[in-house]
Design an enzyme around this catalytic site. Structure first.
Site, PDB file in Angstrom:
ATOM      1  N   ASP A  33       0.916  -1.478   0.181  1.00  0.00           N
ATOM      2  CA  ASP A  33       0.049  -0.010  -0.035  1.00  0.00           C
ATOM      3  C   ASP A  33       0.803   1.340   0.091  1.00  0.00           C
ATOM      4  O   ASP A  33       0.702   2.208  -1.039  1.00  0.00           O
ATOM      5  CB  ASP A  33      -0.932   0.053   1.270  1.00  0.00           C
ATOM      6  CG  ASP A  33      -1.914  -1.108   1.187  1.00  0.00           C
ATOM      7  OD1 ASP A  33      -1.507  -2.183   0.585  1.00  0.00           O
ATOM      8  OD2 ASP A  33      -2.981  -0.760   1.630  1.00  0.00           O
ATOM      9  N   ASP A  46      -7.853   4.308  11.607  1.00  0.00           N
ATOM     10  CA  ASP A  46      -6.388   4.731  11.697  1.00  0.00           C
ATOM     11  C   ASP A  46      -6.450   5.944  10.929  1.00  0.00           C
ATOM     12  O   ASP A  46      -5.540   7.086  11.445  1.00  0.00           O
ATOM     13  CB  ASP A  46      -5.654   3.867  11.256  1.00  0.00           C
ATOM     14  CG  ASP A  46      -5.252   2.595  11.964  1.00  0.00           C
ATOM     15  OD1 ASP A  46      -5.279   2.888  13.273  1.00  0.00           O
ATOM     16  OD2 ASP A  46      -4.620   1.796  11.736  1.00  0.00           O
ATOM     17  N   SER A  80      -5.501  -8.618   6.853  1.00  0.00           N
ATOM     18  CA  SER A  80      -4.740  -7.430   7.060  1.00  0.00           C
ATOM     19  C   SER A  80      -4.378  -7.484   8.340  1.00  0.00           C
ATOM     20  O   SER A  80      -5.018  -7.677   9.551  1.00  0.00           O
ATOM     21  CB  SER A  80      -5.917  -6.373   7.087  1.00  0.00           C
ATOM     22  OG  SER A  80      -5.460  -4.981   7.201  1.00  0.00           O
ATOM     23  N   ARG A 101      -0.855   4.888  17.144  1.00  0.00           N
ATOM     24  CA  ARG A 101      -1.000   5.990  16.231  1.00  0.00           C
ATOM     25  C   ARG A 101      -0.839   7.256  16.592  1.00  0.00           C
ATOM     26  O   ARG A 101      -0.155   8.139  15.930  1.00  0.00           O
ATOM     27  CB  ARG A 101      -2.425   5.995  15.745  1.00  0.00           C
ATOM     28  CG  ARG A 101      -3.032   4.830  15.067  1.00  0.00           C
ATOM     29  CD  ARG A 101      -1.884   3.767  14.480  1.00  0.00           C
ATOM     30  NE  ARG A 101      -2.250   2.884  13.498  1.00  0.00           N
ATOM     31  CZ  ARG A 101      -1.476   1.714  12.996  1.00  0.00           C
ATOM     32  NH1 ARG A 101      -0.355   1.935  13.502  1.00  0.00           N
ATOM     33  NH2 ARG A 101      -1.932   0.798  12.275  1.00  0.00           N
TER      34      ARG A 101
END
Length: 407
Positions: A17, A126, A181, A97
């Site tokens: 990605d 996210d 994922s 994060r």
């Protein structure tokens, strides 16, 4: 708008990605891309990201070991709060994060960049966490979120884009990629997608990477002593350790005994329900042990107030408000409560479970002379309980006397 962007700092993992995003930014924004790769204990080599970024013409490449900062300044403060989202989730992805957002904006300032970018999708949490953190720290920062702009809507279209633009992806390895994922850091590893999108489907055993199945865990329990200072673990079995070393060691111990597996359907901040599986072996031990040391060192009302506020604190972390004034206010209160949370907790690890085998502290407010069922030698006057009960029952007796029915 695109013409205004000359340089972008991208949170770069080196995977498919974000590798596609490097090229996409260069192609669509005609800008210079700076990559930032954080080692927060994901268990994969991060240096290969450098070669991939260089192959796409990236000149400024940041690769940083943030494991100690991650555990010391983010994981440990969160565990002082005993934070659990929706009764089960230990917030492993959520808590990583704010640190990444912090470094993104710091690097953007160092580089004089016009924007930051990330690879979070428009369906997930996210994107919110990255961007709320960035705005809290740098209010005028520009954010580019390719998943909300481009028409690459699947793994297949990403692979085709990578092949067309000669993006350096290990296609053989990618072809054997897990159907899930995954996101990993020193606190946990998560799995989403694939068969997990059916909430009734039980994942196969080989989904799990950090933990053995409880059925195959050792037949003998293992005892571990955890030393607390100010609410944080500072030693395991008497050996002083740094925060990252503590969590690394507890992950190994928990994984060995099949501890920390979770299958959860959670409510995302963006409004949808999502099913995921999580492994948090060290965090599961930490949570149980921290509550045990607090049980003998915290005042009753302080402990209860913490429990009342915990769901709010956990939601703030989950929803991306780590850098908000309300989370910081709660943290100040929580940290103050931990002044006397010192001592040792002995845990027993066995077949997927964490049992508390003992706890002790020089700051304990547990008084055996008062709590005993034996002769307390006058330390507690049991006759005092009569007036206590009558006073607390007064409103109930008044209501009952007025004929108010409860059933």
């Amino acid at each position: 708008m695109m013409a205004d962007i000359k340089k972008v700092v991208l949170a770069y993992s080196g995977g498919l990605d974000t590798s596609v995003i490097v090229k996409w930014l260069q192609e669509n924004y005609q800008c210079e891309v700076v990559t930032f790769t954080a080692d927060i204990g994901q268990g994969e080599e991060v240096e290969p990201a450098r070669a991939k970024a260089q192959a796409m013409g990236v000149k400024d490449i940041y690769i940083e070991d943030l494991r100690e900062e991650f555990v010391r300044d983010f994981v440990f403060p969160m565990f002082r709060a005993n934070a659990i989202y929706e009764g089960e989730y230990l917030l492993g992805t959520s808590i990583a994060r704010p640190l990444i957002a912090k470094r993104l904006v710091e690097i953007a300032q160092e580089q004089g960049a016009d924007a930051i970018s990330h690879g979070a999708t428009g369906k997930g949490n996210d994107q919110v966490r990255f961007e709320l953190g960035a705005y809290a720290l740098t209010p005028n920062i520009r954010v580019i979120a390719p998943w909300r702009e481009w028409d690459l809507t699947s793994r297949e279209t990403l692979m085709n884009y990578a092949a067309k633009h000669h993006i350096p992806i290990d296609f053989n390895k990618a072809g054997k990629k897990s159907p899930y994922s995954m996101d990993a850091n020193l606190l946990h590893i998560s799995y989403e997608g694939g068969g997990l999108e059916d909430p009734y489907w039980e994942p196969e055993e080989d989904i799990w990477r950090w933990t053995v199945s409880p059925e195959k865990a050792p037949d003998q329990p293992e005892y571990v002593e955890l030393t607390y200072r100010g609410g944080d673990i500072v030693a395991i079995n008497g050996t002083e350790m740094t925060p990252a070393q503590v969590l690394t060691q507890l992950n190994a111990l928990g994984g060995k005994h099949g501890i920390g597996r979770l299958d959860l359907v959670e409510n995302r901040y963006v409004g949808m329900k999502s099913r995921g599986c999580y492994e948090t072996p060290g965090g599961t031990i930490m949570m149980k042990a921290h509550r045990a040391i607090e049980s003998i060192t915290l005042d009753r009302e302080v402990a209860h107030l913490k429990d009342e506020l915990m769901p709010r604190y956990a939601s703030l972390v989950y929803n991306g408000y780590w850098w908000s004034p309300e989370r910081q206010m709660l943290q100040t209160m929580i940290d103050d409560s931990q002044r006397y949370v010192n001592g040792v907790v002995r845990v027993k690890l066995y077949k997927g479970n964490v049992y508390i085998a003992g706890r002790k502290s020089d700051d304990s407010i547990f008084d055996a002379n008062i709590a005993t069922f034996e002769d307390d030698r006058g330390a507690y006057n049991q006759k005092d309980a009569e007036g206590f009960i009558r006073l607390n029952g007064l409103r109930l007796r008044i209501a009952a006397g007025k004929g108010r029915k409860l059933l």
